[in-house]
Structure formats: C-alpha cells, structure tokens
Design a protein around this motif. Sequence first.
Motif, PDB file in Angstrom:
ATOM      1  N   ASN A  93       0.832  -1.206   0.000  1.00 32.96           N
ATOM      2  CA  ASN A  93       0.000   0.000   0.000  1.00 32.96           C
ATOM      3  C   ASN A  93       0.867   1.258   0.000  1.00 32.96           C
ATOM      4  OD1 ASN A  93      -2.597   1.308   0.159  1.00 32.96           O
ATOM      5  ND2 ASN A  93      -2.082   1.805   2.273  1.00 32.96           N
ATOM      6  N   HIS A  97       1.049   4.101  -3.076  1.00 31.15           N
ATOM      7  CA  HIS A  97       0.716   5.512  -2.845  1.00 31.15           C
ATOM      8  C   HIS A  97       1.922   6.439  -2.953  1.00 31.15           C
ATOM      9  CE1 HIS A  97      -3.520   5.058  -2.057  1.00 31.15           C
ATOM     10  NE2 HIS A  97      -3.245   3.972  -1.362  1.00 31.15           N
ATOM     11  N   ASN A 116      -3.698   4.278  -6.633  1.00 35.31           N
ATOM     12  CA  ASN A 116      -3.234   5.497  -5.956  1.00 35.31           C
ATOM     13  C   ASN A 116      -4.011   6.731  -6.426  1.00 35.31           C
ATOM     14  OD1 ASN A 116      -2.144   5.908  -8.482  1.00 35.31           O
ATOM     15  ND2 ASN A 116      -0.031   6.078  -7.795  1.00 35.31           N
TER      16      ASN A 116
END
Length: 198
Positions: A93, A97, A116
């Motif tokens: 994650n 991002h 993202n």
Amino acid sequence: MPELEEGDAEPKFRAIACADGVRRGIRLETIYWDGLASLVAGSRHSLSDIVERASVQVGEGSNLASMLRVLAFRWMWRRYSDLQAAYSADTLNTLVHACPSPVIVLTRDKKIQLFNEAFVTLLKQRLALGNVLQLSTGFRFVLETQVEEALEILASKGKMITTGFTASCGGRQLSGQINLAMVPTHRKPMVIGYIVRH
C-alpha cells in the motif's frame, strides 16, 4: 506441506577445523548444511566460526549437531519473518501511494486490490468521474493480456511486460499502455500496473 527435495534428509558427515585448533566432526542432514551455508553467505563469519560459537554455547558433552540445527532454523525463521514484513499488504500500500504515476494492483481474478491518487486523478480527468464511489458502479478496467496469463509470464520470465488497457465508465472510455510486474507478496498472486501512456 512442502515436498522434500531429493537428498534433503540425507545425513552428511563433515569435519570442521575451528580457530581454536579443534577439529570437530559433525553429522547433519543436507538441508541443515544448506541452511548453515546460507547463514554464512549472509554474514561476515565462516562456517568454522559458527561451529566454534555453537560449541561454546552447548558446552562439552552436549549435542553440537542439535545446536547447529537450531541455529540454521532460527536464522531461516528470522529471514522468513523479515520477508513477510517486507511483502506485507501495508508495505505494498505504501509503495503504491508513493508512486507519482497512476498505479493499479489487480488480483488473479481481475479484482482491483489497490490504486493510488494519480490513478483516480487520471480517471476523473479522462472519464469525467465525479468521485471514487463511481469506481464501484459500472467501472471496468480490462487488460489486453489476461491477468492469469500475465502472472504466468511474469512467474516464468521474471521480467516486466507491457500491454494495453481499457478503462470505461458511464459511456466514456480510456485506452493506453501499462507496464505489469509481479507483486512481491507471500499471499495471493497479484500484478502491479504502472500506466505509461494514455
């Protein structure tokens, strides 16, 4: 349960000359010798250093071979734990991002796992999406190379592949190219896609 490779459980005898001048004869299964070789390769110590330290820990008359098995297993267990942490969902994650270009992660069954802000921005601009909620109602993201096929290619060749994609929602459509790589994870197989042209 993983299958053993041929010879894994076969005991092998080796005589190790240690720095203290003592030559120690040790019988271990091949898999433990392999584990100790990996331990040595990842450290500044030699096998004789490891054997000498283990002999100090167990003391005279104790089972040196058992201590070496424990050392090999403990080292492998730590490596496994470190890899689990490195390949966790949280780490993935963060990587998604942190990328400034549009990124999407797809599971083997073609479900969107992650994306993202740059991906959302692209869709808002090109598909006139009002908000992220529209991604769950009528949004489709299709690769020219099926995810299943991409996973097989990536698993066998270990390289990135480039393919086309089409994203559509509400009668609008966006096409382009995407670079796919295997997501480093110990859980379900996934691909991460970096949109390079749209």
